[in-house]
Write a protein that holds these residues in place. Structure first.
Motif, PDB file in Angstrom:
ATOM      1  N   HIS A 467       1.119  -1.137  -0.029  1.00  0.00           N
ATOM      2  CA  HIS A 467       0.069   0.096   0.010  1.00  0.00           C
ATOM      3  C   HIS A 467       0.855   1.197   0.039  1.00  0.00           C
ATOM      4  O   HIS A 467       2.167   1.143   0.583  1.00  0.00           O
ATOM      5  CB  HIS A 467      -1.071   0.064   1.340  1.00  0.00           C
ATOM      6  CG  HIS A 467      -2.140   0.903   1.212  1.00  0.00           C
ATOM      7  ND1 HIS A 467      -1.740   2.219   1.950  1.00  0.00           N
ATOM      8  CD2 HIS A 467      -3.276   0.802   0.798  1.00  0.00           C
ATOM      9  CE1 HIS A 467      -3.165   2.746   1.625  1.00  0.00           C
ATOM     10  NE2 HIS A 467      -3.990   2.047   1.034  1.00  0.00           N
ATOM     11  N   TRP A 468       0.335   2.320  -0.625  1.00  0.00           N
ATOM     12  CA  TRP A 468       1.339   3.672  -0.573  1.00  0.00           C
ATOM     13  C   TRP A 468       1.450   4.082   0.616  1.00  0.00           C
ATOM     14  O   TRP A 468       2.542   4.920   0.917  1.00  0.00           O
ATOM     15  CB  TRP A 468       0.567   4.649  -1.541  1.00  0.00           C
ATOM     16  CG  TRP A 468      -0.740   5.019  -1.423  1.00  0.00           C
ATOM     17  CD1 TRP A 468      -1.194   6.153  -0.584  1.00  0.00           C
ATOM     18  CD2 TRP A 468      -2.093   4.272  -1.639  1.00  0.00           C
ATOM     19  NE1 TRP A 468      -2.549   5.910  -0.634  1.00  0.00           N
ATOM     20  CE2 TRP A 468      -3.066   4.867  -1.040  1.00  0.00           C
ATOM     21  CE3 TRP A 468      -2.383   3.007  -2.366  1.00  0.00           C
ATOM     22  CZ2 TRP A 468      -4.444   4.714  -1.381  1.00  0.00           C
ATOM     23  CZ3 TRP A 468      -3.648   2.775  -2.476  1.00  0.00           C
ATOM     24  CH2 TRP A 468      -4.888   3.589  -1.720  1.00  0.00           C
ATOM     25  N   LYS A 469       0.386   3.915   1.557  1.00  0.00           N
ATOM     26  CA  LYS A 469       0.585   4.502   2.925  1.00  0.00           C
ATOM     27  C   LYS A 469       0.641   3.775   4.130  1.00  0.00           C
ATOM     28  O   LYS A 469       1.775   3.676   4.852  1.00  0.00           O
ATOM     29  CB  LYS A 469      -0.672   5.536   3.030  1.00  0.00           C
ATOM     30  CG  LYS A 469      -0.489   6.743   4.147  1.00  0.00           C
ATOM     31  CD  LYS A 469      -1.688   7.799   3.786  1.00  0.00           C
ATOM     32  CE  LYS A 469      -2.755   7.045   4.454  1.00  0.00           C
ATOM     33  NZ  LYS A 469      -4.123   7.363   3.409  1.00  0.00           N
ATOM     34  N   TYR A 511      -4.590   0.231 -10.368  1.00  0.00           N
ATOM     35  CA  TYR A 511      -3.694   1.147  -9.580  1.00  0.00           C
ATOM     36  C   TYR A 511      -2.669   1.169 -10.769  1.00  0.00           C
ATOM     37  O   TYR A 511      -1.976   0.485 -11.502  1.00  0.00           O
ATOM     38  CB  TYR A 511      -2.873   0.393  -8.638  1.00  0.00           C
ATOM     39  CG  TYR A 511      -3.943   0.707  -7.233  1.00  0.00           C
ATOM     40  CD1 TYR A 511      -4.339   1.931  -6.612  1.00  0.00           C
ATOM     41  CD2 TYR A 511      -4.615  -0.522  -6.939  1.00  0.00           C
ATOM     42  CE1 TYR A 511      -5.188   1.865  -5.792  1.00  0.00           C
ATOM     43  CE2 TYR A 511      -5.477  -0.479  -5.772  1.00  0.00           C
ATOM     44  CZ  TYR A 511      -5.652   0.817  -5.192  1.00  0.00           C
ATOM     45  OH  TYR A 511      -6.661   0.608  -4.233  1.00  0.00           O
ATOM     46  N   SER A 513       0.373   3.373 -10.192  1.00  0.00           N
ATOM     47  CA  SER A 513       1.672   4.027  -9.508  1.00  0.00           C
ATOM     48  C   SER A 513       2.585   2.961  -8.962  1.00  0.00           C
ATOM     49  O   SER A 513       3.501   2.985  -8.208  1.00  0.00           O
ATOM     50  CB  SER A 513       1.629   5.045  -8.372  1.00  0.00           C
ATOM     51  OG  SER A 513       0.782   4.207  -7.381  1.00  0.00           O
ATOM     52  N   ALA A 514       2.490   1.556  -9.475  1.00  0.00           N
ATOM     53  CA  ALA A 514       3.098   0.646  -8.910  1.00  0.00           C
ATOM     54  C   ALA A 514       4.684   0.713  -9.312  1.00  0.00           C
ATOM     55  O   ALA A 514       5.066   0.888 -10.407  1.00  0.00           O
ATOM     56  CB  ALA A 514       2.784  -0.815  -9.389  1.00  0.00           C
ATOM     57  N   GLU A 515       5.447   0.538  -8.425  1.00  0.00           N
ATOM     58  CA  GLU A 515       7.174   0.593  -8.754  1.00  0.00           C
ATOM     59  C   GLU A 515       7.757  -0.883  -8.432  1.00  0.00           C
ATOM     60  O   GLU A 515       7.466  -1.091  -7.197  1.00  0.00           O
ATOM     61  CB  GLU A 515       7.666   1.722  -8.165  1.00  0.00           C
ATOM     62  CG  GLU A 515       8.936   2.217  -8.892  1.00  0.00           C
ATOM     63  CD  GLU A 515       9.219   3.716  -8.279  1.00  0.00           C
ATOM     64  OE1 GLU A 515       9.831   3.659  -7.040  1.00  0.00           O
ATOM     65  OE2 GLU A 515       9.130   4.543  -8.857  1.00  0.00           O
ATOM     66  N   GLN A 547       5.692  -1.401  -5.084  1.00  0.00           N
ATOM     67  CA  GLN A 547       5.525  -0.430  -3.867  1.00  0.00           C
ATOM     68  C   GLN A 547       4.550   0.226  -4.795  1.00  0.00           C
ATOM     69  O   GLN A 547       4.957   0.743  -5.833  1.00  0.00           O
ATOM     70  CB  GLN A 547       6.606   0.246  -3.305  1.00  0.00           C
ATOM     71  CG  GLN A 547       6.457   1.436  -2.673  1.00  0.00           C
ATOM     72  CD  GLN A 547       5.798   1.224  -1.158  1.00  0.00           C
ATOM     73  OE1 GLN A 547       6.560   0.637  -0.553  1.00  0.00           O
ATOM     74  NE2 GLN A 547       4.568   1.722  -0.839  1.00  0.00           N
ATOM     75  N   LEU A 548       3.269   0.632  -4.277  1.00  0.00           N
ATOM     76  CA  LEU A 548       2.419   1.686  -4.907  1.00  0.00           C
ATOM     77  C   LEU A 548       2.910   3.166  -4.311  1.00  0.00           C
ATOM     78  O   LEU A 548       3.229   3.427  -3.141  1.00  0.00           O
ATOM     79  CB  LEU A 548       1.065   1.711  -4.611  1.00  0.00           C
ATOM     80  CG  LEU A 548       0.284   0.433  -5.317  1.00  0.00           C
ATOM     81  CD1 LEU A 548      -1.112   0.305  -4.786  1.00  0.00           C
ATOM     82  CD2 LEU A 548       0.452   0.399  -6.683  1.00  0.00           C
ATOM     83  N   LYS A 549       3.142   4.098  -5.266  1.00  0.00           N
ATOM     84  CA  LYS A 549       3.458   5.473  -4.928  1.00  0.00           C
ATOM     85  C   LYS A 549       2.468   6.182  -4.307  1.00  0.00           C
ATOM     86  O   LYS A 549       2.371   6.964  -3.462  1.00  0.00           O
ATOM     87  CB  LYS A 549       4.219   6.201  -6.093  1.00  0.00           C
ATOM     88  CG  LYS A 549       5.468   5.726  -6.537  1.00  0.00           C
ATOM     89  CD  LYS A 549       6.560   6.370  -5.610  1.00  0.00           C
ATOM     90  CE  LYS A 549       7.633   5.626  -5.655  1.00  0.00           C
ATOM     91  NZ  LYS A 549       8.331   5.590  -4.436  1.00  0.00           N
ATOM     92  N   ASN A 550       1.107   5.884  -4.966  1.00  0.00           N
ATOM     93  CA  ASN A 550      -0.047   6.413  -4.348  1.00  0.00           C
ATOM     94  C   ASN A 550      -1.164   5.892  -4.736  1.00  0.00           C
ATOM     95  O   ASN A 550      -1.090   4.769  -5.346  1.00  0.00           O
ATOM     96  CB  ASN A 550      -0.084   8.092  -5.158  1.00  0.00           C
ATOM     97  CG  ASN A 550       0.224   7.939  -6.586  1.00  0.00           C
ATOM     98  OD1 ASN A 550      -0.757   7.322  -7.218  1.00  0.00           O
ATOM     99  ND2 ASN A 550       1.049   8.792  -7.174  1.00  0.00           N
ATOM    100  N   GLY A 551      -2.440   6.296  -4.412  1.00  0.00           N
ATOM    101  CA  GLY A 551      -3.645   5.829  -4.518  1.00  0.00           C
ATOM    102  C   GLY A 551      -4.130   5.898  -6.014  1.00  0.00           C
ATOM    103  O   GLY A 551      -5.280   5.412  -6.025  1.00  0.00           O
TER     104      GLY A 551
END
Length: 1010
Positions: A467-469, A511, A513-515, A547-551
RNA sequence: GCCCGAGUGGUGGAAUGGUAGACACGGAGGACUUAAAAUUCUCUGCCCUCACCGGCGUGUGGGUUCGAGUCCCACCUCGGGCACCA
């Protein structure tokens, strides 16, 4: 009941009276020349410690005594003896301190110990008492030693044979064709060569075969104490290992020792455990101790790295995982391995290597084997090993994590699939190569469903997304099947796992923003039923962490939304969440802690073997490279010598010319000589080395270890006074083996293993008729202090049985120790608890004075016969606590009604094994003749046990809502009707429809309603 | 780390997949006794309740089953064994 009418229960008087009576009448004497069936009930004999007994000690003896007493009453000819394991350290210490001979002191301890046992009222046949320190006894310990010395193990016939037979084979054909258990590196010789050898050379060769043999062993030597120490007598200190007592330095020292070749029997010791009626944990412990492991020996060519690739040796490695041979990236040899020295010239960094070897040699075992110690090693530069599977040259190392004493002293290192190799490879930067994919076969595979593509072609990426957070991870939950897992997608040709995963994340979840964080090494192989696509599938899963950067999220296709929900699961909950999705769980684990995966599975990167499963691959790979299947054991030969005075002398003489002469049977016993000092000699030899006459005769100065005398004592009880044999053939044929053996679980890897070994040897040589000495075994639990700690002087929580007997009586003590809890549980002593047993005894006494001469009430009769059944069954199973409870219930019932003298006598018989004194007193008081302990055990009358009415529970949806009393033979239909008619049940059923009624006759009725 | 075994009232413990807590200790109350001890009777898992009714309950979370202390999976805690055994 005249004699005791109106008198008060006086345990002191009664118990003394009956012990005298039994003694005079020889009530418990084992019968000779009887046609009765035999029953051998044995206790592990004690060391007669000067500290005396505490209430925990007799627990096992009481249990076996109860058992023996019932068996005796059941008509068996019972052998129930007791003796003493009387060689040992405490008497030796006493001798050193007082400078007095330990013999008389030991005799005194034996007498004391016996007296303490006697007041508890055991049914031992004391005529058969033995003590291991008496020459009449240890003559036969020495005799067995000589038989072992005069034997070797034929691994083809799988039995021991005499040395004379071996010599005649050697004379005819040398040792080339002899399959025997022998020392490693025993040279081969022909008949001619054998005859040409000197007597000394022959002696040395034979020594490599004998079951009792002389060799060298590294021992823990303490100079200051002048003695050898056991591993547990040593502690670590900053300056190295030191003795626990005194803190003096301890070093390793090679010393001459006698050994027992117990390893020859490893396989039989493990295999014959199976049918024994022993506690499963003891069997398990022995099995682990023996440590059988089946694997392969695989030859590796060692080459010098010079221009001509000269092959300088072939080294075999032992492995249980031949299926991982293609994953070998280096080889490791034990630093002590003899070949390393021979390769000196080929090794370019010899200085470094020899320094390392020296460093390792100085470490003692405890340090080297200590748990989390980091592995160390040095590469043998200039050498390579050739992997026979693929011809690849890999580096050769020496490292202290490889033991010279196990297997071949060399291992093939497969860091991808062995934790130790993995740790080592990481430390020294050696390559890691995966060759086995863990395999998950899921339940739910369906027969007849079409199979998808062959496994090689199906690759899938699995995305573990953070999750990003929050500290949570993305899971998908399939709506249709409740299947759960991570985002999965097939990998297209030319695409990487990371690419495929990234593409799939957007498609399935939206999603954007996955990195990628990392690609996890090592794939997971799954065979499963794809419930959504309805087919059986095989797949390689390639885990990738993101890892997601944001939602940020884009709209996903409707079809995706229909299939599954997105669930965020925290790290802690993940394992539970995935609990039944094995492959996903493994992917989850591997995403975070990488390491070796030692699971079996399907081979990859292994040439032609790809796709085979581990088991099949092991055989195939071994065959391909010319290896052979072998079996290895962890168990080592047992050291059979102590540098002490107080033990059996070893009956051998060293002649002046160095030859060993075994003593003749008629020269035995070789009795311990008088010595001036019992203290250790200081040079590692026993005090016997200081006796001139002894040394002059060339006698062995080592004595036998503590386990010698205890390894066969049960055979001596069969015929304890025989001076012509350890026991007569007739006696051994009749008694054969121990039917029930009772003792502590702590002897699992010592006494119980050594005894089995000796017994098997005696069996091989035709001296005993059974393969195993102890048919059944039961362990008693220890009794701790009331404070929950171990009973010891240190805590001041010792309860002395003499005092308990004085205060409450032996009968109360016996009853209480049996009632306390399950026989094999460790339990705390309870001073209040024994009051309950005493009360019970007194109530029995009082009831005896209120008996009815005519007939008992029906309910009392029924109760007594129920108890006969219960007690008989429970004693047979060593469930003593529930037997006592049954006796208490029976007494409660008897007190409520009329009891006839005749029926009461039945109760007394049931009580007799537990409380023998009061039982015999009341039995005789009621006019019965002879001892109750020679009466025949009662049988229950099944007719009396039939109930005409039973009370059963009535459940609604599994919860008890009412009770109903019905005729025992009521039909199902009538039960259903009666249950439904109950007002209480009606209440619970109002508004519900009855769907089903389950009737368990005599137990319960369950009404299922909704 | 690996391999076994065990977790049930205040305590020791009982329970072939079928009414959880038998039996005993301890505790509370009553009888007997001038009194105490001994004996004897009643109650005694937790919560709610004057009581009944009811709810909860066998280390934790899931599962199988009409029904789970008992069987299956995972975890936690305790006890035992092994400890670089390839």
């Amino acid at each position: 009941m005249k004699a005791s009418k109106g008198t008060l229960y006086n345990h002191l008087k009664i118990e003394k009276k009956w012990q005298k009576e039994w003694d005079a009448a020889k009530t418990y004497q084992t019968e000779k020349g009887t046609k009765k069936k035999k029953m051998y009930v044995l206790d592990m004999f004690p060391y007669p410690s000067g500290a005396g007994l505490h209430v925990g000690h007799p627990r096992g003896y009481i249990g076996s005594d109860v058992y023996a007493r019932m068996k005796r009453m059941e008509g068996f000819n019972v052998l129930h003896p007791m003796g003493f394991d009387s060689f040992g350290l405490p008497a030796e210490q006493y001798a050193i301190q007082t400078k007095k001979h330990p013999g008389p002191f030991t005799d005194k301890l034996v007498a004391q110990y016996k007296k303490q046992l006697e007041i508890i009222g055991f049914s031992y046949d004391w005529d058969r008492e033995v003590s291991t320190h008496r020459p009449e006894y240890y003559k036969w310990t020495q005799w067995i030693f000589l038989k072992l010395y005069d034997a070797w193990y034929d691994s083809k016939k799988n039995k021991a044979r005499t040395i004379a037979e071996l010599i005649s084979i050697f004379e005819k054909s040398g040792n080339k064709s002899v399959a025997a258990v022998t020392d490693a590196n025993t040279p081969l010789f022909s008949a001619k060569e054998w005859q040409a050898f000197s007597a000394m050379e022959q002696q040395e060769l034979l020594m490599r075969y004998r079951l009792a043999y002389e060799g060298f062993a590294e021992v823990n030597w303490c100079e200051e104490l002048g003695t050898v120490l056991a591993n547990d007598e040593i502690v670590d200190s900053p300056t190295g290992p030191v003795s626990e007592r005194g803190g003096f330095p301890v070093i390793k020292k090679a010393m001459r020792q006698w050994f027992m070749r117990i390893t020859a029997y490893a396989d039989r010791l493990a295999a014959d455990l199976e049918p024994l009626d022993w506690p499963s944990n003891i069997k398990e412990i022995q099995k682990n101790w023996i440590g059988k492991s089946e694997g392969s020996e695989i030859p590796f060519d060692i080459q010098a790295e010079s221009d001509d690739k000269e092959s300088i040796a072939s080294v075999s490695v032992f492995t249980t995982r031949a299926d991982t041979l293609f994953g070998v990236t280096y080889m490791v040899i034990a630093p002590e391995h003899a070949l390393v020295q021979e390769w000196q010239n080929a090794i370019s960094n010899w200085k470094e290597v020899s320094a390392y070897i020296q460093k390792v040699a100085q470490k003692d075992d405890t340090e080297r084997m200590s748990t989390d110690k980091e592995k160390t090693g040095v590469q043998l530069k200039g050498l390579v090993a050739i992997n026979p599977a693929n011809g690849e040259a890999v580096p050769v190392w020496i490292a202290d994590y490889v033991l010279a004493s196990y297997g071949t002293g060399a291992v093939m290192a497969v860091p991808a699939h062995d934790e130790r190799d993995y740790a080592f490879a990481r430390k020294y930067g050696l390559p890691i190569r995966e060759v086995v994919e863990p395999l998950f076969k899921k339940t739910g595979d369906k027969d007849g469903v079409k199979e998808s593509l062959p496994f090689k072609k199906r690759h899938a990426a699995v995305a573990v997304i953070k999750h990003w957070k929050d500290d949570t991870y993305l899971c998908l939950k399939w709506k249709k099947t409740d299947w759960r897992g991570f985002v999965i997608g097939g990998i297209e040709t030319g695409e990487s796992a990371a690419d495929a995963a990234a593409r799939e994340i957007v498609e399935e979840t939206g999603y954007t923003s996955a990195e990628m964080v990392k690609e996890v090494s090592g794939t997971v192989h799954a065979q499963f039923y794809h419930a959504v696509k309805e087919e059986n599938r095989w797949a390689h899963f390639h885990p990738v962490v993101f890892q997601l950067k944001n939602g940020d999220q884009v709209e996903t296709a409707e079809s995706e939304k229909e299939i599954h929900d997105i669930v965020w699961v925290s790290k802690n909950e993940m394992e539970t969440y995935l609990s039944w999705v094995g492959d996903m769980q493994l992917i989850w684990k591997r995403a975070f802690d990488e390491g070796a995966s030692s699971q079996e599975g399907i081979l990859v990167h292994s040439g032609d073997f790809d796709g085979l499963d581990s088991a099949a691959a092991r055989a195939a790979v071994t065959k391909l490279v010319g290896g052979k299947a072998v079996t290895k054991y962890k168990m080592r030969d047992a050291i059979f010598a102590r540098q002490r005075y107080w033990g059996e002398p070893i009956p051998l003489q060293h002649a002046a010319n160095g030859l060993i002469v075994a003593m003749k049977e008629k020269q035995l016993p070789l009795v311990l000589p008088k010595v001036a000092s019992y203290a250790p000699s200081g040079n590692g030899e026993s005090p016997l080395a200081g006796v001139k006459s002894w040394v002059k005769e060339g006698y062995e100065t080592n004595t036998m270890p503590g386990w010698a005398g205890s390894s066969w004592y049960f055979l001596r009880y069969m015929d304890p006074t025989n001076s012509k044999a350890f026991a007569s053939e007739k006696a051994v044929d009749y008694w054969r083996d121990v039917d029930m053996y009772v003792g502590g679980a702590e002897h699992a890897t010592g006494h119980l293993l050594y005894s089995r070994f000796w017994h098997k040897f005696l069996y091989d040589m035709g001296f005993v008729p059974t393969k195993e000495p102890f048919k059944a075994l039961r362990n008693q639990g220890m009794i701790g202090g009331a404070d929950g700690r171990k009973m010891s002087k240190r805590w001041g929580n010792i309860v002395n049985p003499d005092e308990v007997v004085k205060l409450y009586g032996a009968d109360s003590l016996r009853l209480f120790e049996m009632f306390l809890g399950p026989f094999d549980s460790h339990l705390p002593w309870s001073t209040e608890g024994i009051i309950g047993s005493r009360r019970f005894i007194e109530r029995v006494w009082r009831l005896a004075q209120k008996l009815d001469e005519k007939a008992s009430d029906k309910s009392v009769q029924k109760s007594i016969h129920k108890t006969i059944k219960k007690v008989t069954e429970d004693i047979a199973q060593f469930a003593f606590n529930t037997s006592v409870s049954a006796l208490m219930i029976c007494l409660n019932e008897m007190e409520k009604g009329k009891v006839s003298t005749k029926d009461f006598a039945l109760f007394l018989q049931l009580l007799a094994p537990f409380a023998p004194h009061i039982a015999d007193e009341l039995w005789n008081a009621s006019g019965q003749k002879g001892s109750i302990h020679r009466s025949s055990w009662p049988k229950h009358n099944p007719k009396l046990l039939i109930e005409d009415e039973v009370t059963i529970g009535v459940q609604v949806n599994g919860k008890v809502r009412a009770e109903i009393t019905v005729a025992a033979d009521a039909t199902k239909e009538s039960l259903e009707a009666a249950a439904l008619a109950l007002p209480r049940i009606q209440e619970f059923l109002s508004g519900l429809t009855v769907r089903k009624i389950i009737v368990v006759p005599g137990r319960v009725i369950n009404i299922v309603a909704a």
